[in-house]
Design an enzyme around this catalytic site. Sequence first.
Site, PDB file in Angstrom:
ATOM      1  N   LYS A 155      -2.413  11.744   8.299  1.00 51.22           N
ATOM      2  CA  LYS A 155      -2.149  12.869   7.390  1.00 51.22           C
ATOM      3  C   LYS A 155      -2.323  14.225   8.076  1.00 51.22           C
ATOM      4  O   LYS A 155      -1.878  15.245   7.553  1.00 51.22           O
ATOM      5  CB  LYS A 155      -3.069  12.786   6.174  1.00 51.22           C
ATOM      6  N   LYS A 202      -3.250  15.353  12.389  1.00 50.24           N
ATOM      7  CA  LYS A 202      -2.634  15.362  13.709  1.00 50.24           C
ATOM      8  C   LYS A 202      -3.109  14.167  14.514  1.00 50.24           C
ATOM      9  O   LYS A 202      -4.270  13.764  14.410  1.00 50.24           O
ATOM     10  CB  LYS A 202      -3.015  16.644  14.476  1.00 50.24           C
ATOM     11  N   GLY A 261      -4.751  12.272  17.356  1.00 49.67           N
ATOM     12  CA  GLY A 261      -5.921  12.700  18.133  1.00 49.67           C
ATOM     13  C   GLY A 261      -7.153  12.819  17.270  1.00 49.67           C
ATOM     14  O   GLY A 261      -8.277  12.678  17.749  1.00 49.67           O
ATOM     15  N   GLY A 262      -6.941  13.075  15.965  1.00 44.24           N
ATOM     16  CA  GLY A 262      -8.039  13.055  15.014  1.00 44.24           C
ATOM     17  C   GLY A 262      -9.142  14.062  15.295  1.00 44.24           C
ATOM     18  O   GLY A 262      -8.959  15.069  15.988  1.00 44.24           O
ATOM     19  N   THR A 263     -10.321  13.755  14.744  1.00 47.42           N
ATOM     20  CA  THR A 263     -11.474  14.651  14.861  1.00 47.42           C
ATOM     21  C   THR A 263     -11.823  14.929  16.311  1.00 47.42           C
ATOM     22  O   THR A 263     -12.075  16.070  16.704  1.00 47.42           O
ATOM     23  CB  THR A 263     -12.686  14.044  14.133  1.00 47.42           C
ATOM     24  N   LYS A 314     -16.857  20.521  23.799  1.00 51.78           N
ATOM     25  CA  LYS A 314     -17.164  20.491  25.239  1.00 51.78           C
ATOM     26  C   LYS A 314     -16.544  21.683  25.956  1.00 51.78           C
ATOM     27  O   LYS A 314     -17.069  22.155  26.975  1.00 51.78           O
ATOM     28  CB  LYS A 314     -16.708  19.178  25.870  1.00 51.78           C
ATOM     29  N   GLY A 327     -30.681  19.640  11.885  1.00 50.28           N
ATOM     30  CA  GLY A 327     -30.386  18.362  12.536  1.00 50.28           C
ATOM     31  C   GLY A 327     -30.505  18.486  14.038  1.00 50.28           C
ATOM     32  O   GLY A 327     -29.835  19.324  14.653  1.00 50.28           O
ATOM     33  N   GLU A 379     -35.512  19.514  12.461  1.00 44.07           N
ATOM     34  CA  GLU A 379     -35.264  18.069  12.507  1.00 44.07           C
ATOM     35  C   GLU A 379     -36.376  17.342  11.749  1.00 44.07           C
ATOM     36  O   GLU A 379     -37.551  17.528  12.041  1.00 44.07           O
ATOM     37  CB  GLU A 379     -35.195  17.592  13.960  1.00 44.07           C
ATOM     38  N   HIS A 399     -24.559  11.150  49.976  1.00 40.12           N
ATOM     39  CA  HIS A 399     -25.541  12.231  50.095  1.00 40.12           C
ATOM     40  C   HIS A 399     -24.846  13.523  50.503  1.00 40.12           C
ATOM     41  O   HIS A 399     -23.992  13.496  51.395  1.00 40.12           O
ATOM     42  CB  HIS A 399     -26.590  11.866  51.153  1.00 40.12           C
TER      43      HIS A 399
END
Length: 458
Positions: free
Chosen positions: A35, A37, A39-41, A51, A174, A197, A435
Site C-alpha cells: 500500500k 512503497k 522497501g517498507g519501514t 543510519k 525507551g 528506561e 594488522h
Amino acid sequence: MSDTYDVIILGAGSGGYACAFRAAELGLSVALVEKDKVGGTCLHRGCIPTKALLHAAEVADSAREGEQFGVKSSLSGIDMSGVNSYKDNVVARLYKGLQGLVKANKVTLIEGAGKLVAQDTVEVDGQRYQGRNIVLASGSYSKTLPGLELGGRVLTSTEAINLDYVPDRVVVLGGGVIGVEFASVWKSFGAEVTIVEALPHLVPNEDEFLSKQLERQFRKRKIAFKTGTKFTGVSQTADSVTISLENGEQIEADLLLVAVGRGPNTADLGYEENGITLDRGFVPTNDRLHTGVGNIYAVGDIVPGLQLAHRGFQQGIFVAEEIAGLHPPVIDETGIPRVTYCEPEVASVGLTEAQAKELYGEVQTTTYDLAGNGKSQILKTAGAIKLVKGGTGDDAPVVGVHMIGTRMGEQVGEAQLIYNWEALPADVANLVHAHPTQNEALGEAHLALAGKPLHSHG
C-alpha cells in the site's frame, strides 16, 4: 474472475520483497502487494534513514574533535536541510534500485491495501487475487504506551527522522536500540538528551556487560539516562513538553521521542477471520515459518522474535525456497547478528552469559579490552569484546560474541560465522587476522579464550 499466482505476498518490506525476488528466481509466478512503497519501514522510515543520520552525527563529531588528531577543524553548526537532503538521496537511490529489481524479476507489483479474504485469496481495492501460497509480511508500526497520545511535541521515530531542526532538549522514552540510536544522533548534533528506561539497563536485551559498557560511554558523552525508572505522564504546551516519572521527578524538554518498540501490523487484515492465530497481535509460526493454516506463511516483524530487517530478509528467502520444495535449513534465531549503531556501536550474536549458563550450566568467558588493539587506539575508541563458551572443556564451542566500540558493528560478520559454525576458540585463534584492524581484536579475544593471550591489557 480472479488472477492466480504461485505466491502472493502481503507486504513489500525486507521480508516481502526478498521472498518475491527469490521465488521469481525459482520460476514461480509472484504478486507483491504493497500500500506504500517497496522497501517498507526499513528503507523509508527505519534502518537506512536512521543510519544516514548516525553517519552525519559521526561526521559532526569528527569535525568537533579534529584537534585531538592534529587536525584544526571545528563544527560551525548542523544544517538539517542538508542532512535531510543527504539522507533522502540515499533512500531515493536504493528505492530506485528496488523498483528496477521488481521489473527485472518480473514480479507483479499490486499497489494498494491488501486484505486476506480467504485462505488462498487476497483482495486489493475490490480486486481479488488467488495464490497457491500466501506469505504474510505486513510489518510493524511504532508503539506507544497506554494513555500516551502521539502528536505535537510527542513523536515517534517516523517523525524524528524528518525533523528540520535540532532540538535543544530531548527526552527519549525507551533505552532500547531505537532510543539509544536517536539519543546518540541528537547528542552529536548538540542537543541535551535524557533517556528514560523502565528496565535496569540500557539496551536491556544485550549481555549485561555491554549494557554497562554503553552506560559508561554515554556518561562520558554526557548523555543522561535514568534506568529502572517508569514514565507516568506527559503534558505539552506550544513551546515544551513536561515528562513525569514515577519517582515524582519532572523533566522539561522541547520534544519527547517515544521509542518503546514496534508492534505487529496485523489488525484489520483478515488474518484471524481466516483461521490465523494471533498472539498479542503477532503471528506464531512453526520453525519453517508456516502458520498452521492452508499454504499460508509469515515472515518479518509480525513473527515473534527479533524485529530486524535482515531477519525478515532471510526469512523471505527461506519461505520462497520452502514453497519451491528446496527444503532449506531452519534459521537459527540465536545466530542472527544484532547491531545498535549508536556511538559507540554495540554488536552481538549468540547467547548472553546468562542465557548460556541457563542452557549449559557451567560456561567460560573472556573479555578483551580494545586498549590492546592498534586500530582502535588510532580511532581513539574505548570498548571490549566478550566471548562466551558453552562449557569449560577444549571441545566447547563459542556460543556468544558481544562487542562494543566505534565501528565494531563491522566485525559481526565473522562473529556470526563463529557462532553458526560452532567454532572452537582454538579454531579462530589459528586464523590470521589482518594488522592493524579492529578485526584483529576478535582474533586476540579468541587467543585469550584458547589459553594463549598476547595483547591483553588489564
